[in-house]
Design an enzyme around this catalytic site. Sequence first.
Site, PDB file in Angstrom:
ATOM      1  N   TYR A   1      -2.235  -1.149  10.947  1.00 28.16           N
ATOM      2  CA  TYR A   1      -2.433  -1.687   9.590  1.00 28.16           C
ATOM      3  C   TYR A   1      -1.263  -1.308   8.677  1.00 28.16           C
ATOM      4  O   TYR A   1      -0.676  -2.148   8.005  1.00 28.16           O
ATOM      5  CB  TYR A   1      -3.753  -1.165   8.998  1.00 28.16           C
ATOM      6  CG  TYR A   1      -3.807  -1.267   7.503  1.00 28.16           C
ATOM      7  CD1 TYR A   1      -4.030  -2.491   6.883  1.00 28.16           C
ATOM      8  CD2 TYR A   1      -3.579  -0.146   6.694  1.00 28.16           C
ATOM      9  CE1 TYR A   1      -4.032  -2.592   5.503  1.00 28.16           C
ATOM     10  CE2 TYR A   1      -3.581  -0.247   5.320  1.00 28.16           C
ATOM     11  CZ  TYR A   1      -3.814  -1.467   4.725  1.00 28.16           C
ATOM     12  OH  TYR A   1      -3.794  -1.564   3.360  1.00 28.16           O
ATOM     13  N   LYS A  60       1.932  -3.598   6.697  1.00 28.14           N
ATOM     14  CA  LYS A  60       2.358  -3.589   5.287  1.00 28.14           C
ATOM     15  C   LYS A  60       3.868  -3.355   5.199  1.00 28.14           C
ATOM     16  O   LYS A  60       4.570  -3.996   4.420  1.00 28.14           O
ATOM     17  CB  LYS A  60       1.604  -2.496   4.504  1.00 28.14           C
ATOM     18  CG  LYS A  60       0.127  -2.798   4.292  1.00 28.14           C
ATOM     19  CD  LYS A  60      -0.093  -4.023   3.427  1.00 28.14           C
ATOM     20  CE  LYS A  60      -1.535  -4.456   3.362  1.00 28.14           C
ATOM     21  NZ  LYS A  60      -1.755  -5.796   2.819  1.00 28.14           N
ATOM     22  N   SER A 115       0.825  -1.209   0.000  1.00 27.18           N
ATOM     23  CA  SER A 115       0.000   0.000   0.000  1.00 27.18           C
ATOM     24  C   SER A 115       0.856   1.255   0.000  1.00 27.18           C
ATOM     25  O   SER A 115       1.964   1.264   0.559  1.00 27.18           O
ATOM     26  CB  SER A 115      -0.863  -0.011   1.264  1.00 27.18           C
ATOM     27  OG  SER A 115      -1.454   1.236   1.472  1.00 27.18           O
TER      28      SER A 115
HETATM   29  N1  UFG Z   1     -13.370  10.456   3.167  1.00 31.00           N
HETATM   30  C1  UFG Z   1     -14.426  11.296   3.466  1.00 31.00           C
HETATM   31  N2  UFG Z   1     -15.572  10.727   3.951  1.00 31.00           N
HETATM   32  C2  UFG Z   1     -15.713   9.385   4.141  1.00 31.00           C
HETATM   33  C3  UFG Z   1     -14.615   8.543   3.821  1.00 31.00           C
HETATM   34  C4  UFG Z   1     -13.457   9.109   3.347  1.00 31.00           C
HETATM   35  O1  UFG Z   1     -14.346  12.513   3.303  1.00 31.00           O
HETATM   36  O2  UFG Z   1     -16.767   8.944   4.600  1.00 31.00           O
HETATM   37  C5  UFG Z   1     -12.142  11.038   2.624  1.00 31.00           C
HETATM   38  C6  UFG Z   1     -10.921  10.793   3.502  1.00 31.00           C
HETATM   39  O3  UFG Z   1     -10.823  11.775   4.494  1.00 31.00           O
HETATM   40  C7  UFG Z   1      -9.819  10.825   2.475  1.00 31.00           C
HETATM   41  C8  UFG Z   1     -10.458  10.295   1.190  1.00 31.00           C
HETATM   42  O4  UFG Z   1     -11.857  10.422   1.410  1.00 31.00           O
HETATM   43  O5  UFG Z   1      -9.447  12.134   2.246  1.00 31.00           O
HETATM   44  C9  UFG Z   1     -10.137   8.842   0.923  1.00 31.00           C
HETATM   45  O6  UFG Z   1     -10.424   8.096   2.087  1.00 31.00           O
HETATM   46  P1  UFG Z   1     -10.488   6.498   2.093  1.00 31.00           P
HETATM   47  O7  UFG Z   1     -10.836   6.085   3.476  1.00 31.00           O
HETATM   48  O8  UFG Z   1     -11.354   6.021   0.976  1.00 31.00           O
HETATM   49  O9  UFG Z   1      -9.014   6.095   1.715  1.00 31.00           O
HETATM   50  P2  UFG Z   1      -7.658   6.385   2.488  1.00 31.00           P
HETATM   51  O10 UFG Z   1      -6.848   7.226   1.566  1.00 31.00           O
HETATM   52  O11 UFG Z   1      -7.819   6.891   3.839  1.00 31.00           O
HETATM   53  O12 UFG Z   1      -7.140   4.918   2.695  1.00 31.00           O
HETATM   54  C10 UFG Z   1      -6.677   4.184   1.648  1.00 31.00           C
HETATM   55  C11 UFG Z   1      -6.902   2.689   1.881  1.00 31.00           C
HETATM   56  C12 UFG Z   1      -6.007   2.155   2.937  1.00 31.00           C
HETATM   57  C13 UFG Z   1      -4.595   2.631   2.763  1.00 31.00           C
HETATM   58  C14 UFG Z   1      -4.561   4.126   2.663  1.00 31.00           C
HETATM   59  C15 UFG Z   1      -3.185   4.664   2.432  1.00 31.00           C
HETATM   60  O13 UFG Z   1      -8.253   2.432   2.214  1.00 31.00           O
HETATM   61  O14 UFG Z   1      -6.051   0.752   2.901  1.00 31.00           O
HETATM   62  O15 UFG Z   1      -5.339   4.498   1.546  1.00 31.00           O
HETATM   63  O16 UFG Z   1      -3.136   6.014   2.737  1.00 31.00           O
HETATM   64  F1  UFG Z   1      -3.819   2.277   3.782  1.00 31.00           F
END
Ligand code: UFG
Length: 341
Positions: free
Chosen positions: A152, A156, A127
């Site tokens: 998590y 990785k 990741s």
């Molecule tokens: N977000 C919202 N509302 C939500 C969910 C997410 O605004 O309900 C925003 C988050 O703040 C972020 C973006 O959408 O800015 C993406 O969020 P995700 O949770 O979809 O993805 P992440 O980037 O946090 O996480 C992903 C993967 C993980 C990995 C990570 C690495 O899900 O497995 O990227 O940074 F580890």
Amino acid sequence: MKKKILITGGTGYIGSHTAVELIEKGYEILIIDNLSNSEEFIIDSIESITGTRPKFANIDLLDVEKLNIFFANNDNIEGVIHFAAAKAVGESVQKPLYYYKNNLGGTLNLLEAMKQYHIENFVFSSSCTVYGQPDKLPVTEKAPVKEAESPYGYTKQVCENILKDVIKSGAELKGIALRYFNPIGAHASGLIGELPVGVPANLLPYITQTAYGIREQLSVFGNDYNTPDGSCIRDYIHVVDLAKAHIIAIERLIHKKNKTPYEMFNLGTGNGFSVFEIIKSFEKVSGLQLNYKVEPRRAGDIEQIWADTTLANNELGWKAEKNIDEMTLSAWVWEQNYRKQ
Ligand code: UFG
């Protein structure tokens, strides 16, 4: 004879899409999954899409005995693509012991079994979380691995190191770690896609469930970041593009085209999109207005990240093809199809 590939976590989101692509390229697929975060009907869906039913075994990688019986009964496996792991950042903070035991223990057991049965080719599901908030964007594979933000993320990093160390020790093993950015979207058939258990933690399933009426409102976590529209930026990549990279990676190992015994590649599109841009794309392709509200920042979120994909483009001859509207539309088609079932 068809070459046999084992997929751990093969009923999961990325695993199932990879199984479909491999079957369509003529491989025989074996799937191991403990169904802790997926459903067995995905095996039927893979069969509906490809016309071929993959062999499925309900095995937890922590169950060494069952794992050994599986390998003893299935010879001539050419390579393993290892997806099986717990993957929710927030949950890992609550349940660190479970994450360490499951993700590290499962990987160790798998690598030990592969050693015993002389299986040399290993593709690991890593990741972009290993980079934390990079100092320079787009981020290349040379960027330093930063202190992990969550158990998590740490699993990785450690799994990458385990793989590297085993390979360095002179074992037969060769490995490729694929560092995913943000996989979204679903297969064109609408028969497989992301299937979060409970309240989705990730953006796209939250959007599609809100649009479908399962969730009342999407929370946008922060509009005061140092980005053009104030929301976080990520490199979203279509899951089918991602799946295709796994086929190239495992074939690179099988055909001994790898440059070094351990390699790693960023898998993204190279483009960053903000949360508001994703919402706009979703509204455009669905024709719906999404109910959302700006809320405070989410703990642990980094501000922005997108990939430098030069290495994957040049070395793997792979490039993500699908644009953001294709990603959000396919996620929406899947959500509606799944709910209708
Ligand atoms: N977000 C919202 N509302 C939500 C969910 C997410 O605004 O309900 C925003 C988050 O703040 C972020 C973006 O959408 O800015 C993406 O969020 P995700 O949770 O979809 O993805 P992440 O980037 O946090 O996480 C992903 C993967 C993980 C990995 C990570 C690495 O899900 O497995 O990227 O940074 F580890």
